[in-house]
Structures are given as C-alpha cells and as structure tokens.
Design an enzyme around this catalytic site. Structure first.
Site, PDB file in Angstrom:
ATOM      1  CD  GLU A  32      37.063  12.013  15.054  1.00 54.80           C
ATOM      2  OE1 GLU A  32      37.128  11.850  13.826  1.00 54.80           O
ATOM      3  OE2 GLU A  32      38.014  11.746  15.823  1.00 54.80           O
ATOM      4  N   GLY A  37      36.581  17.198  12.491  1.00 52.89           N
ATOM      5  CA  GLY A  37      37.544  18.002  11.733  1.00 52.89           C
ATOM      6  C   GLY A  37      38.809  17.211  11.439  1.00 52.89           C
ATOM      7  N   GLY A 178      63.466  15.037   7.539  1.00 48.70           N
ATOM      8  CA  GLY A 178      62.494  14.879   6.449  1.00 48.70           C
ATOM      9  C   GLY A 178      62.137  16.235   5.851  1.00 48.70           C
ATOM     10  N   GLY A 180      60.117  17.016   3.413  1.00 48.05           N
ATOM     11  CA  GLY A 180      58.886  17.014   2.601  1.00 48.05           C
ATOM     12  C   GLY A 180      58.051  18.243   2.922  1.00 48.05           C
ATOM     13  CB  VAL A 181      54.493  19.074   2.124  1.00 44.85           C
ATOM     14  CG1 VAL A 181      53.603  20.282   2.290  1.00 44.85           C
ATOM     15  CG2 VAL A 181      54.591  18.680   0.668  1.00 44.85           C
ATOM     16  CB  ILE A 182      54.655  17.962   7.234  1.00 46.03           C
ATOM     17  CG1 ILE A 182      53.246  17.638   6.699  1.00 46.03           C
ATOM     18  CG2 ILE A 182      54.614  18.233   8.737  1.00 46.03           C
ATOM     19  CD1 ILE A 182      52.601  16.402   7.308  1.00 46.03           C
ATOM     20  CD  GLU A 201      64.222  14.395   1.737  1.00 42.46           C
ATOM     21  OE1 GLU A 201      63.320  14.834   2.457  1.00 42.46           O
ATOM     22  OE2 GLU A 201      64.238  13.218   1.284  1.00 42.46           O
ATOM     23  CB  VAL A 235      68.545  10.365  10.444  1.00 47.39           C
ATOM     24  CG1 VAL A 235      68.664  10.305  11.963  1.00 47.39           C
ATOM     25  CG2 VAL A 235      68.337  11.807   9.989  1.00 47.39           C
ATOM     26  CG  HIS A 437      46.468  44.683 -16.046  1.00 45.20           C
ATOM     27  ND1 HIS A 437      47.676  44.024 -16.029  1.00 45.20           N
ATOM     28  CD2 HIS A 437      46.741  46.009 -16.003  1.00 45.20           C
ATOM     29  CE1 HIS A 437      48.646  44.929 -15.979  1.00 45.20           C
ATOM     30  NE2 HIS A 437      48.104  46.142 -15.966  1.00 45.20           N
TER      31      HIS A 437
HETATM   32  C1  LIG Z   1      50.996  19.015   9.951  1.00 40.69           C
HETATM   33  C2  LIG Z   1      50.089  18.682   8.802  1.00 40.69           C
HETATM   34  C3  LIG Z   1      49.796  19.646   7.858  1.00 40.69           C
HETATM   35  C4  LIG Z   1      48.950  19.357   6.803  1.00 40.69           C
HETATM   36  N1  LIG Z   1      48.684  20.343   5.903  1.00 40.69           N
HETATM   37  C5  LIG Z   1      47.870  20.078   4.860  1.00 40.69           C
HETATM   38  C6  LIG Z   1      47.526  21.088   3.928  1.00 40.69           C
HETATM   39  O1  LIG Z   1      47.958  22.229   4.031  1.00 40.69           O
HETATM   40  N2  LIG Z   1      46.701  20.768   2.905  1.00 40.69           N
HETATM   41  C7  LIG Z   1      46.217  19.502   2.750  1.00 40.69           C
HETATM   42  O2  LIG Z   1      45.485  19.258   1.787  1.00 40.69           O
HETATM   43  N3  LIG Z   1      46.513  18.516   3.620  1.00 40.69           N
HETATM   44  C8  LIG Z   1      47.325  18.774   4.673  1.00 40.69           C
HETATM   45  N4  LIG Z   1      47.583  17.783   5.576  1.00 40.69           N
HETATM   46  C9  LIG Z   1      47.005  16.451   5.355  1.00 40.69           C
HETATM   47  C10 LIG Z   1      45.537  16.430   5.797  1.00 40.69           C
HETATM   48  O3  LIG Z   1      45.456  16.766   7.162  1.00 40.69           O
HETATM   49  C11 LIG Z   1      44.939  15.063   5.528  1.00 40.69           C
HETATM   50  O4  LIG Z   1      45.107  14.729   4.171  1.00 40.69           O
HETATM   51  C12 LIG Z   1      43.463  15.030   5.864  1.00 40.69           C
HETATM   52  O5  LIG Z   1      43.251  15.355   7.215  1.00 40.69           O
HETATM   53  C13 LIG Z   1      42.890  13.652   5.568  1.00 40.69           C
HETATM   54  O6  LIG Z   1      41.546  13.631   5.885  1.00 40.69           O
HETATM   55  P1  LIG Z   1      40.823  12.256   6.307  1.00 40.69           P
HETATM   56  O7  LIG Z   1      39.406  12.602   6.495  1.00 40.69           O
HETATM   57  O8  LIG Z   1      41.193  11.194   5.373  1.00 40.69           O
HETATM   58  O9  LIG Z   1      41.502  11.844   7.688  1.00 40.69           O
HETATM   59  P2  LIG Z   1      41.812  12.577   9.051  1.00 40.69           P
HETATM   60  O10 LIG Z   1      41.752  14.045   8.930  1.00 40.69           O
HETATM   61  O11 LIG Z   1      43.079  11.958   9.519  1.00 40.69           O
HETATM   62  O12 LIG Z   1      40.624  12.149   9.982  1.00 40.69           O
HETATM   63  C14 LIG Z   1      40.455  10.824  10.391  1.00 40.69           C
HETATM   64  C15 LIG Z   1      39.631  10.847  11.640  1.00 40.69           C
HETATM   65  O13 LIG Z   1      39.227   9.524  11.943  1.00 40.69           O
HETATM   66  C16 LIG Z   1      39.176   9.377  13.338  1.00 40.69           C
HETATM   67  N5  LIG Z   1      39.221   7.942  13.637  1.00 40.69           N
HETATM   68  C17 LIG Z   1      40.171   7.051  13.262  1.00 40.69           C
HETATM   69  N6  LIG Z   1      39.849   5.831  13.678  1.00 40.69           N
HETATM   70  C18 LIG Z   1      38.661   5.931  14.334  1.00 40.69           C
HETATM   71  C19 LIG Z   1      37.822   5.012  15.003  1.00 40.69           C
HETATM   72  N7  LIG Z   1      38.121   3.709  15.081  1.00 40.69           N
HETATM   73  N8  LIG Z   1      36.680   5.474  15.558  1.00 40.69           N
HETATM   74  C20 LIG Z   1      36.351   6.785  15.504  1.00 40.69           C
HETATM   75  N9  LIG Z   1      37.114   7.706  14.899  1.00 40.69           N
HETATM   76  C21 LIG Z   1      38.266   7.280  14.310  1.00 40.69           C
HETATM   77  C22 LIG Z   1      40.390  10.157  13.815  1.00 40.69           C
HETATM   78  O14 LIG Z   1      40.271  10.535  15.173  1.00 40.69           O
HETATM   79  C23 LIG Z   1      40.365  11.347  12.866  1.00 40.69           C
HETATM   80  O15 LIG Z   1      39.691  12.439  13.429  1.00 40.69           O
HETATM   81  C24 LIG Z   1      48.405  18.051   6.669  1.00 40.69           C
HETATM   82  C25 LIG Z   1      48.690  17.075   7.619  1.00 40.69           C
HETATM   83  C26 LIG Z   1      49.521  17.375   8.680  1.00 40.69           C
HETATM   84  C27 LIG Z   1      49.811  16.321   9.696  1.00 40.69           C
END
Ligand SMILES: Cc1cc2nc3c(=O)[nH]c(=O)nc-3n(C[C@H](O)[C@H](O)[C@H](O)COP(=O)(O)OP(=O)(O)OC[C@H]3O[C@@H](n4cnc5c(N)ncnc54)[C@H](O)[C@@H]3O)c2cc1C
Length: 450
Positions: A32, A37, A178, A180-182, A201, A235, A437
């Site tokens: 990482e 996280g 945008g 969308g959800v975010i 949008e 936009v 209930h």
């Molecule tokens: C503002 C926001 C709100 C969100 N809210 C929700 C929600 O409410 N519910 C939901 O389900 N999803 C939500 N999401 C989406 C959710 O965060 C992602 O779907 C989820 O984090 C994906 O998990 P992942 O493990 O695939 O990747 P990530 O969480 O993106 O983790 C990838 C990790 O890989 C690491 N990494 C990348 N390349 C390298 C490398 N070469 N070497 C070492 N480390 C590396 C990065 O540093 C990162 O920590 C939200 C996203 C955003 C931006």
C-alpha cells in the site's frame, strides 16, 4: 523468501483479500503506497458518510419543532465536523492495521511495481530498494477521479471529492459538475449547511443507473430546499468562479464560489508495471472471469480495477471470491445479480437488481409493485411531512428481480431486498416471512401483498 500471494492495494478489495488469505494460512504480502483502507476508508465511503451524518443531525435539529421539540438557533462548526470525520477515519484505519497483524499479513508501505512473470509463473514485484517474489498476484489498485478536458479547468482551483472532504470553510455557493452519487452526496451536505448549490448534469436526470422515477422525486425534494439543477446541460468552460454550460445551442454562465468536479472515476491500470504482464483489458479496467482471474491464471484482480461497479461492497465480494478460488474453495463465481447502489442523501435512495429502464431497453416483461412509504406506520411516526416510495419489480413468474426505495432508512432496507433478489425469492415467499412491527422494513411485505 517467496510469498503465496502478493496483493497490490490496501483498499476494501486488498485488505479483505489479505485478511481472508492470511486467516487461511497463506503467506501474504500486501503493498500500500498511501494509507491502508484505500479510497473507501480515507477519502470515500466513510468520510462522506460521517459528514453526511453531521448534516443529518443538523437537519433534524432544524426540523425539531415538527416533533414537538424546541431547539432554536441550531448552529454547526465545520472545522469540528471535519475533525470528527478525521477521528472516525483514523479509528477505522487502525482497525484494519490490527486485522493485518492478527492474520500474519506482511504489510509493505510503498509503491509496488510489477517487474515481470517468469516461466514458472513467479511474479516479481519491486518496492523501494527491495524485490519480492510471489506465486500469485491479486491486483487491487482501485480507481481515480476522472478529470475531463474542460477548457479553463486546469487553470481553476477546483475541488474533487478529496478537497471537498477537507474544507474548513463553508462556500457561500457551490457548483457541482456531475449529478451522480458522489456529486449528489456532496450537494446534499453543502445544501444542508446552507450553501447555495448548483448541480450541472449532462444527462436528462440526476443519479444515472438509479430508478429514474425515484431520482426525479429526490431532485424535486432538493429543488424545494433551494438546490438548482441544470439537467441535459454540458459544461463547456470553467473560468475561476464561473462555469459556462450549454443546452440545445444556448450558453450561459453560473457563478459559484467553489466548483466541485464529480463526473466519475476510472480504474487505475497505469504506473505500476501492469503492462509487463500483458493481461487482457476490458473497458477501462482489467478483464476477469467469474473467479476474478485475469487472462493469466495466477494473476487475479478485484475491486474498482475491474470497472464493474466501483463500489466498496463489490470490491469486498470480488476479493472474497478470488481468495476462495486461490484456496480451491470456490463453489461458485462472483454474482453481480444483487449489488445494491445507495445514495446517502437525506432522504436516502437505494436500488438493487433490475431497473424499469433497463428491462424496457431489453424488451423484457415485468410487473411493478409500488407503494408510498407512508404505508409503514413507523415511517409516518418518524417522518413528519416526509414521503417516499417503495418499488419492487417482479419477473413474469413472480420472482423479485429489482427493488428501489426512496425514504429513510433505504440504505438498511435494501439489504433485505438484495438478499431476496440474490436468493431468487418469489413475492409470495417474501410475504410469508414475519416482519417485526412497527418497522419501516414492513413496507417490503406490504408492497408484495398488494
Ligand atoms: C467520495 C467517495 C465516496 C464513496 N462512497 C461510497 C459508498 O458510500 N459506498 C461504496 O460502496 N463505495 C463508495 N465509494 C467507492 C469506494 O470508495 C470504492 O469502490 C472502493 O474504495 C474500491 O475499493 P478498492 O479496494 O478497489 O480500491 P481503493 O479503495 O481505491 O484502494 C486502492 C488502493 O491501492 C493503492 N495503490 C494503488 N496503486 C498502488 C501501487 N502501485 N502500490 C501500492 N499501493 C497502490 C492506493 O493507494 C489505494 O489505497 C466512494 C468513493 C468516493 C471517491
């Protein structure tokens, strides 16, 4: 020293896989480069929901008189809201670190770079000055914000979700590019705290992919609270505090103190040597089979990198599927039949399974069971003047294939609907379960017994 499994990325996909594989006795290395996280814990799901909860408490206090409670002069302290968010994130990240230690996972802090795959399949990864060998690789590098080539954008100090999560000052006005959800979650947060919010949008409705009827109702609710929507608007330029939009050949400018860009995210596939493996791509991400194997059998991918749903719970399920397959315990592959999608606005909107729009596009026959949330006594008791809708979609044989809810706590109720859809439950089977209930969840039983 050779690892059984190397994992790149410590987000929900990576840390879940590391925990499960470590618990099963595999020798695991987790790389990482930022914080364990991933996006979810550090700058996504958890921080946004923490801020939104503060906004929800503030909304409740402002509306307290409707419930016979006096609470005048409600106020908020944005730096304290942000500090609490940081505290929540810190606590949860520490929990992940502990899980890694407990499951004997070797966590390597640094940027991993794939060096290659030898004839016997061994994967070599470089990180800092060291190299590491592993029998298998799981790629969990996640996704990043899409920055579209809008003229003037690069010269403007705009926000993405990352900067918006750190702001200590409330902007008087905010233009969200945008819807969308975010985008809608941030729009809802800043609207609750009193910013003038504009949502631009490009499509003809906010929240693409969610049930269109419910999205329109949510939009109408926020329009009542003063949010301004520009649907079907593109936009064309950003110039400091001015965003130029265009629809049907007509252009005008919207003024706002801050601009928040939220037009989507895309898988991270570059910068870590993925090209050395030459795995087959799909859409913007990496192609995988139902067990999350890429075109190379000992190289797996899970989470946003697969580009399927870009949601944390999908990432977790995909990671679990990959690890089960590695352990030779996978009875079935990853199922995308019931992946809930939730927007944590106030009220919440949630959906799982098929939408009417999707079924109509596919020319499929379906039936709809739709009732107001006010059919639930608990909902009425807790939502003075509030309204909402519960919509279930049934296949011709009565199997529940879709569920869409507007109204609190849709994010919790959708779990029941998701399990029903995943298990191919028929409407009469769902109706035969005993629902406690009074609960808002009874609305699902009410809907199918209509
Ligand atoms: C503002 C926001 C709100 C969100 N809210 C929700 C929600 O409410 N519910 C939901 O389900 N999803 C939500 N999401 C989406 C959710 O965060 C992602 O779907 C989820 O984090 C994906 O998990 P992942 O493990 O695939 O990747 P990530 O969480 O993106 O983790 C990838 C990790 O890989 C690491 N990494 C990348 N390349 C390298 C490398 N070469 N070497 C070492 N480390 C590396 C990065 O540093 C990162 O920590 C939200 C996203 C955003 C931006």
């Amino acid at each position: 020293m050779k690892y059984d499994l190397a994992i790149i990325g410590g987000g929900p996909a990576g840390y879940t896989a590391a925990e499960r594989a470590g618990a099963a006795g595999l020798f695991v290395a987790l790389f990482e480069k930022n914080a364990l996280g991933g996006v979810c814990l550090n700058e996504g799901c958890i921080p946004t929901k923490t801020l939104l909860y503060s906004a929800k408490v503030y909304d409740a206090i402002k509306g307290a008189s409707k419930y016979g409670i006096g609470a005048e002069n409600a106020s908020f302290d944005l730096p304290k809201i942000i500090a609490r968010k940081n505290k929540v994130v810190k606590k949860l990240v520490a929990g992940i670190k502990l899980k890694m230690t407990e499951n004997n996972v070797t966590t390597i802090t640094g940027e991993a770079l794939i060096k290659g795959r030898s004839a016997d399949g061994t994967i070599t990864i470089g990180c800092g000055e060291e190299t590491y060998d592993a029998d298998r690789l799981l790629i969990c590098t996640g996704s990043e914000t899409i920055i579209p080539p809008i003229p003037g954008l690069s010269e403007t100090e705009y926000w993405t979700s990352r900067e918006a999560l750190q702001t200590k000052e409330l902007p008087a006005s905010l233009i969200v590019i945008g819807g969308g959800v975010i985008g809608m979650e941030f729009a809802s947060f800043f609207n609750s705290l009193g910013s003038e919010v504009h949502v631009v949008e490009m499509l003809d409705e906010i929240l693409p992919g969610m049930d269109k009827e419910l999205s329109a109702l949510l939009r109408a609710e926020y329009a009542k609270r003063g949010m301004k929507f520009y649907l079907g608007h593109k936009v064309t330029a950003v110039n400091g505090q001015e965003v130029t939009v265009e629809k049907d050949g007509e252009s005008f400018a919207i003024q706002g103190e801050k601009v928040l860009l939220s037009v989507g995210r895309r898988p991270v596939t570059k910068g870590f040597g993925l090209d050395t493996l030459a795995v087959e791509p799909l859409r913007n991400g990496v192609k995988v089979n139902e067990f999350m194997q890429t075109s190379l059998p000992n190289v797996y991918a899970a989470g946003d990198i697969t580009g399927f749903s870009l949601l944390a719970h999908t990432a977790v399920s995909e990671a679990e599927t990959a690890v089960k397959h590695i352990l030779d315990k996978a009875r079935e592959g990853m199922s995308y039949r019931a992946i809930p999608g939730i927007v944590y606005t106030n009220p919440e909107i949630a959906g799982v399974g098929a939408t009417e729009e999707q079924l109509q596009a596919e020319g499929k026959t379906y039936a709809v069971k739709k009732i107001p949330m006010a059919f639930s006594g608990r909902f009425v008791a807790e939502n003075e003047m509030g309204n909402g809708i519960c919509k279930l979609i049934l296949a011709e044989d009565g199997t529940i294939i879709g569920a869409h809810l507007l109204g609190n706590p849709a994010s919790e109720l959708i779990i029941i609907a998701g399990i029903a859809i995943e298990q191919k439950t028929k409407a009469d089977q769902l109706a035969s379960f005993v629902f406690p209930h009074p609960t808002v969840g009874e609305i699902l039983k009410e809907a199918v017994t209509l």
